[in-house]
Design a protein around this motif. Sequence first.
Motif, PDB file in Angstrom:
ATOM      1  N   LEU A 170     -51.098 -14.596   2.518  1.00 52.84           N
ATOM      2  CA  LEU A 170     -51.738 -13.050   2.399  1.00 52.84           C
ATOM      3  C   LEU A 170     -53.182 -13.271   3.282  1.00 52.84           C
ATOM      4  O   LEU A 170     -53.545 -13.439   2.720  1.00 52.84           O
ATOM      5  CB  LEU A 170     -52.147 -12.435   1.158  1.00 52.84           C
ATOM      6  N   ASP A 173     -53.683  -7.658   1.985  1.00 54.21           N
ATOM      7  CA  ASP A 173     -53.140  -6.587   0.860  1.00 54.21           C
ATOM      8  C   ASP A 173     -53.434  -4.925   0.677  1.00 54.21           C
ATOM      9  O   ASP A 173     -54.501  -4.741   0.342  1.00 54.21           O
ATOM     10  CB  ASP A 173     -53.587  -7.426  -0.720  1.00 54.21           C
ATOM     11  N   HIS A 326     -43.885  -5.554   2.891  1.00 52.52           N
ATOM     12  CA  HIS A 326     -43.892  -6.585   3.277  1.00 52.52           C
ATOM     13  C   HIS A 326     -44.251  -6.444   5.285  1.00 52.52           C
ATOM     14  O   HIS A 326     -43.217  -6.357   5.685  1.00 52.52           O
ATOM     15  CB  HIS A 326     -43.655  -7.886   2.776  1.00 52.52           C
ATOM     16  N   ARG A 363     -48.725  -5.348   2.502  1.00 48.45           N
ATOM     17  CA  ARG A 363     -49.059  -7.148   1.593  1.00 48.45           C
ATOM     18  C   ARG A 363     -48.563  -7.735   3.769  1.00 48.45           C
ATOM     19  O   ARG A 363     -47.044  -7.847   4.137  1.00 48.45           O
ATOM     20  CB  ARG A 363     -48.116  -7.855   1.242  1.00 48.45           C
TER      21      ARG A 363
END
Length: 783
Positions: A170, A173, A326, A363
Motif C-alpha cells: 500500500l 490510503d 483500489h 487504496r
Amino acid sequence: MNSPFDPAQVKFGIGQPVSRKEDPVLLRGEGRYSDDLSLPGQARAVMVRSPYAHGVLRGIDSAEAKGMPGVLAIYTGHDLEGAGLGPMLATVAQKNRDGSDARTPRQPPLTTDRVRYVGDPVAVVVAETVEQARDAAEAVILDIDPLPAVTEAREAAEAPALYDDVPGNLVVDFHYGDAGKVAEAFARAAHVTRVPLRNSRVIVAPMEPRAAIASFEAGEDRYVLRMGSQGVFGMRGNIAKVMGIDPEKLRILTGNVGGSFGMKASVYPEYIALLHAARTLGRPVKWTDERSGSFLSDSHGRDHDMTGELALDAEGHFLAVRISGHSNLGAYLSNATTLPSTGNTVKNVVGVYRTPLVEVATRCMVTNTTPVGAYRGAGRPEGNYYMERLIDTAAREMGIDRVELRRRNQIQPDQIPYKTPAGTTYDSGDFPAILDEALAAADWDGFAARRAESRRNGKLRGRGIGHYLEVTAPPSKEMGGIRFEPDGSVTIITGTLDYGQGHASPFAQVLVDRLGVPFEKINLLQGDSDQLIAGGGTGGSRSIMASGQSIAGASALVIEKGRQLAGHFLEASAEDIEFSGGRFTIAGTDRGIGIMELAERLRTAGDLPDDLPRTLDVSHAEQYEDSAFPNGCHVAEVEIDPDTGETEVVRYVMVNDFGVIVNPLLVEGQAHGGIVQGIGQALTELTAYDSEGQILTGSFMDYGLPRAVHAPLFEFRSHPVPARTNTLGAKGCGEAGCAGSLPAVMNAVVDALSEVGIHHIDMPATPTKIWQAIQAQGGGAAA
C-alpha cells in the motif's frame, strides 16, 4: 486593440480554422523524430529486461556477452549506483487518510536486488551496431529466484511485498471528504445506487516508440539528451535530480514527437543508463525501443477497480456521491501515478451536477505489472465515467427518465460562480443549454424508430449520454518569449511542447491577434531547454491557456517597447504612440511605422539613446494560477449483434464548451482523437496478465487498438461560454474527447443490452464479453 478590417488578421486571427503549419513538412516525410537522428561515432544500446514478474536477482553473468563482436560495455545497476546515479523517486502529493506521508518506493535506474515486473530493466548493452548489441543482450544470463506475482490491486494486500518498506503493498490510503456527513446523507437517502466500476488498464501505444541519443561534452562537463518528451524544461530538471547534477549541466532537445498522451512526460531508466554510457565511453549512445519492448516498458494507463455509490432523495435530487476502491500503480511510481485515482477523481466526479457532498477513498497499490502513469485525461474521464454510469443506473432503478434526472440536478447558469464540494469554483458555463442542444442534434425523440428498425434486423440498439466537465490547466509557470530574427521572421519561444496537437498554428494565431505579425513569418521554438526560462510542458489540457496567456503577456511587453522605439523614430512622445493592426502611429495622425519595419530599423540603426530598449525581443514567463472547466454533452448510439457480441457505434453527436476556440479545425481534430481513444477503451482494448505476471496482450496481434472501422461519423458542435480564468477565455480541449466518450459509449452499450436483461457490463465491452453475458441471459431471445 487590433483593426478588425486587416484581411491577414481576419484570416489568421483567433477563431479561424487555420491548417497546421507543420503538416507540409510531415506529409513529405521530412519530420525529425528521435530515431531519425544520428550523431557521428554513435554506439547503439539495447536493454536487458527481466523475463520474470517478480524475483530475487542473485546475479548477472555478462562474461560471454562482453567478449562478443562489437560490444563496448555492459552496465548494471551496481555500475550506475557506483557512479552516484539514482534513485528515481516520484513525488506523491497525496497523504494517507490519517495525515501521514505516502510510502514512496525506491526505484534504481537499473534494478539491483529484485525484479518487479516483466520488462524491468536490469542491464544495458552498448555495441557498435544495434544488431551486435541485441545479440549480446540475449547472451546475458540472469540468475533470478522467482517469487509469486500479483497483478490485481485488490489482491495486492495479501500478496508478497514488493518492497520491504511498503507493507501490504500500500503506497497511499487516500481519503477525501467528510465521511460522517456522507454516511449521514446515505442513511437518510430515499434511494442508493451502487455500481462496480472497473476503469480498465490500457496500453498507450503511440505511433513513435521511445528513443533517445545521449552524448557528453567533456570540454563543458555537460550532457545532451535528444529524446521525445512533453516538455524539455521539466524533463531537464527531473533527470538532473536522478543524475545528481545541476540542471545547467544537462541540455534536453526534442524535435517532432509521434504521440504521448502522458506517457513521454516521465523520466525512464533508459535515459539515465544512456547518459552514463555516453560519459563513460566518450561517444554518443543511441537507443530505440522496439514495439515489443514498448508494450512492456512504456507506462500504461488507467487500471482502477472502484465502486460508485449515489445517494438520492425521493424526487431524485443528489445528496452525495461516494467512490471507493483500489488503484493499480504497477511496480514503480511516476510523478502522476497516484493522481488520476485520487485528487483528479475528486475534482471531476461532481461534473455538471449539484452534488452537496463527495467522498473518494482509494487504496493505491503496487503490483507486479508495468508501471502506470498519466494517460489522456488522467482522472478526468474516470470521474465523469463514474458519475454518468451512476446516473443512468439510478434513473432505471427509480423509474425516472435519465434525461430528466440529469436536468433536475444540473448546475444552472445563474448559480455560477459555483463552488463544488471538491474545492473548485466553476467560473462559467451553460450546462442545460448544452444538454438540450446535444439531444436535439442527436434526434433523441426519434430513437424509438431507429431501435425498432434495428430489432427488425436482429440487432440490439442503445443510446448513451456523456454529460461531462473537466478541471483542466493546473497552476504552473509558463514562458512566452518573442524574438525578432535577422531574416525577418518572428520566433515564439514557449515551454509547452507539441507531441501531435499542432501548436504552431494556434500559437501563431494568438501572436497575429496581439501584434499583427504576418502569420507566415512566425516560427515556434519549444524543444530546447537552453532557450527556456520556465516551462510546465504539455499536459492537463493546459497549452493554449498557459502558453497563450504568456504569449499575450509577452506581446504587451513588445508593444510597450515598440511605443518607446516608435516614438524615437517618428520623433514623437511615447505617450502619443498608439498601436493597432500591427502598426504604431502618432495619435490623431496617419504617420506611423509597422512592427516588422520597426524591427528591421532596429537591426540597422546606429546608436540609440541610453533610455531606449535595443530590441523588441522579450523573454517573459507568467504564472498561471486558475484552472478552467471545459464541458459538454456527447450522445452515442450503438448497435450490437447478439449472435457475435460485435458492437458498432452508429451515431455520434457532441456539443462542447471549450470557451474561446483559437482554431476550430484543430479543436475538432483533438475531439475526434480523444473520442476514438475512449471508444477503444470502452470496446476493444484489453490489457491482460496471467497468474505469473506475464502479459498476454504484448503485441498488436493480441491487443485491440481501435481502428478506422470503429470510428463513427462525428457531428461536432460548439456552444462556447468564454472562461473568466485566463486572458484568452479558453478552456482546453485535448482530453475532453475521452471524458465524453467513455460514459456515452458505455451507457449506450448497457442501454442496448438492457433489452435482454443486462444492466451493467465493465470495460472493455469486447465481443466475447458481450456474447457471454447474452448467453448467460438466455441467448438474447428477446432481441
